[in-house]
Write a protein that holds these residues in place. Structure first.
Motif, PDB file in Angstrom:
ATOM      1  N   ARG A 171       0.837  -1.203   0.000  1.00 58.67           N
ATOM      2  CA  ARG A 171       0.000   0.000   0.000  1.00 58.67           C
ATOM      3  C   ARG A 171       0.868   1.247   0.000  1.00 58.67           C
ATOM      4  O   ARG A 171       1.971   1.260   0.549  1.00 58.67           O
ATOM      5  N   ALA A 172       0.370   2.297  -0.623  1.00 59.27           N
ATOM      6  CA  ALA A 172       1.151   3.523  -0.817  1.00 59.27           C
ATOM      7  C   ALA A 172       1.687   4.068   0.502  1.00 59.27           C
ATOM      8  O   ALA A 172       2.832   4.535   0.586  1.00 59.27           O
ATOM      9  N   ALA A 178       8.699   1.033   3.925  1.00 56.28           N
ATOM     10  CA  ALA A 178       9.388  -0.188   3.496  1.00 56.28           C
ATOM     11  C   ALA A 178      10.746   0.150   2.899  1.00 56.28           C
ATOM     12  O   ALA A 178      11.754  -0.521   3.178  1.00 56.28           O
ATOM     13  N   PHE A 179      10.801   1.202   2.078  1.00 55.56           N
ATOM     14  CA  PHE A 179      12.068   1.596   1.467  1.00 55.56           C
ATOM     15  C   PHE A 179      13.073   2.033   2.522  1.00 55.56           C
ATOM     16  O   PHE A 179      14.257   1.653   2.469  1.00 55.56           O
ATOM     17  N   VAL A 180      12.621   2.815   3.485  1.00 55.43           N
ATOM     18  CA  VAL A 180      13.506   3.258   4.569  1.00 55.43           C
ATOM     19  C   VAL A 180      14.004   2.060   5.364  1.00 55.43           C
ATOM     20  O   VAL A 180      15.180   1.976   5.727  1.00 55.43           O
ATOM     21  N   ALA A 181      13.106   1.096   5.629  1.00 53.38           N
ATOM     22  CA  ALA A 181      13.481  -0.104   6.381  1.00 53.38           C
ATOM     23  C   ALA A 181      14.556  -0.898   5.635  1.00 53.38           C
ATOM     24  O   ALA A 181      15.507  -1.413   6.247  1.00 53.38           O
ATOM     25  N   PHE A 303       6.277  -6.785   6.345  1.00 51.69           N
ATOM     26  CA  PHE A 303       5.558  -6.126   5.252  1.00 51.69           C
ATOM     27  C   PHE A 303       4.686  -7.072   4.437  1.00 51.69           C
ATOM     28  O   PHE A 303       3.890  -6.618   3.604  1.00 51.69           O
ATOM     29  N   ARG A 304       4.841  -8.376   4.624  1.00 49.30           N
ATOM     30  CA  ARG A 304       3.998  -9.375   3.949  1.00 49.30           C
ATOM     31  C   ARG A 304       4.016  -9.249   2.437  1.00 49.30           C
ATOM     32  O   ARG A 304       3.049  -9.604   1.752  1.00 49.30           O
ATOM     33  N   SER A 305       5.088  -8.729   1.900  1.00 50.28           N
ATOM     34  CA  SER A 305       5.254  -8.620   0.451  1.00 50.28           C
ATOM     35  C   SER A 305       6.673  -9.051   0.107  1.00 50.28           C
ATOM     36  O   SER A 305       7.649  -8.581   0.717  1.00 50.28           O
ATOM     37  N   LEU A 311      14.050  -6.344  -2.774  1.00 44.74           N
ATOM     38  CA  LEU A 311      14.750  -5.068  -2.927  1.00 44.74           C
ATOM     39  C   LEU A 311      16.033  -5.062  -2.101  1.00 44.74           C
ATOM     40  O   LEU A 311      17.102  -4.644  -2.587  1.00 44.74           O
ATOM     41  N   PHE A 312      15.962  -5.517  -0.854  1.00 48.14           N
ATOM     42  CA  PHE A 312      17.154  -5.598  -0.008  1.00 48.14           C
ATOM     43  C   PHE A 312      18.200  -6.496  -0.651  1.00 48.14           C
ATOM     44  O   PHE A 312      19.383  -6.161  -0.711  1.00 48.14           O
ATOM     45  N   HIS A 313      17.768  -7.650  -1.120  1.00 44.19           N
ATOM     46  CA  HIS A 313      18.667  -8.644  -1.720  1.00 44.19           C
ATOM     47  C   HIS A 313      19.324  -8.082  -2.986  1.00 44.19           C
ATOM     48  O   HIS A 313      20.516  -8.296  -3.234  1.00 44.19           O
TER      49      HIS A 313
END
Length: 327
Positions: A171-172, A178-181, A303-305, A311-313
């Motif tokens: 979700r927006a 999520a990006f910051v995490a 985040f269940r996604s 992205l991290f990987h």
């Protein structure tokens, strides 16, 4: 009496089909077990050598001895026998499972995925060895093509169910968080993983920090740099993008997702991280790989996604490739 006979005749094809499916499940289990049996076999083939500094250097080698030979023969028999039975019964049943699977992922989906992955990997390696295509620029691709098979098998078997595998939109309002995490998690692992995990564990067990797996990857990147820009781009794509997508899909999406539905998220994170570390068969970096698996599993659990750990990987692997190129 005639009616009873007619009913028997009517149901016999269904019964035969059911029996074929049962035996095909057995064949699928054989291939699935063979896939995971490769992990201890890889560890058994590692060679331990002591350096001049008294440290243990672990290198890729070839296991010897009667016990390993018997295990290898059993593994080969499971692959060949299970593979033939799996394909033949698939033809008889017209690949009923592959055509009719749907809904939430089940244990059967797990077994059939790894059976197809094992079968396709064996066929691929057989082609490589038979036609001697493991030379030249193609040799740079061979170590990473199994990742491509991971993705292709999933796209085929789980078509229309990728959300069940973890490919869900964020979700927006959560996307920025999520990006910051991901950035924070990468920064923490980059600055603290080696001094607080990799080096202390290596010192404790007197391990040399040289890794045959890391050295092999670095050698492939340097070889690609000598070939040209396109080869370098291919290495970045394979190691930095395709590899992370494939591994996260398997270890977080399929394995962690399946375990969490039965044993809870916490247990699933730990078990999937352990399998993730063991899968790489790298004694020297077993501990940091396990910690990375915990981080990736934690991101997925929060985040269940699947896109978040992917992205991290991707950031982690792409940065490693770039460091190798400019070092």
């Amino acid at each position: 009496m005639e009616r009873i006979q007619d009913m028997g005749t009517h149901f016999s094809p269904a019964l035969r089909s059911r029996r074929s499916l049962t035996w095909r499940d057995v064949a699928a289990w054989l291939l699935c077990i063979s896939f995971f049996l490769m992990i201890p076999m890889e560890f058994a083939s590692l060679e331990w050598k002591q350096t001049a500094q008294g440290l243990w250097r672990v290198e890729n080698g070839h296991a010897e001895g009667l016990v390993f030979a018997l295990i290898w023969l059993l593994w080969a028999a499971c692959n060949v026998g299970g593979g033939i039975l799996f394909v033949v019964l698939g033809l008889i049943t017209r690949f009923q499972y592959e055509r009719g699977s749907g809904g939430a992922l089940t244990g059967r989906d797990f077994v059939y995925y790894f059976s197809w992955l094992q079968l396709s990997t064996m066929m691929f390696m057989l082609i490589v060895e038979s036609f001697h295509v493991n030379q030249g620029w193609f040799s740079l691709l061979i170590p990473y093509l199994p990742h491509g098979l991971m993705i292709l098998c999933a796209l085929w078997l789980f078509k229309g169910r990728l959300s069940e595998l973890g490919f869900r939109r964020i979700r927006a309002e959560k996307a920025g968080f999520a990006f910051v995490a991901v950035v924070v998690a990468y920064g923490l692992t980059y600055f603290f993983l080696d001094p607080f995990v990799t080096n202390p564990v290596a010192n404790w067990f007197h391990l040399d920090l040289g890794s045959w797996r890391e050295e092999s990857i670095s050698a492939g990147i340097k070889q690609a740099a000598e070939v040209g820009f396109i080869s370098v781009g291919g290495q970045i794509l394979l190691i930095g993008v395709i590899g992370p997508i494939a591994e996260e899909m398997v270890f977080r999406g399929l394995i962690m997702g399946g375990i969490s539905r039965r044993l809870g998220t916490g247990v699933a994170i730990v078990m999937s991280a352990l399998l993730f570390a063991l899968f790489h068969a790298d004694i020297t970096y077993l501990a940091p790989l396990f910690v990375l698996g915990l981080v990736l599993g934690g991101l997925y659990g929060v985040f269940r996604s699947l896109w978040v750990p992917i992205l991290f990987h991707i950031i982690n692997n792409t940065a490693s490739v770039l460091f190798d190129l400019f070092r």
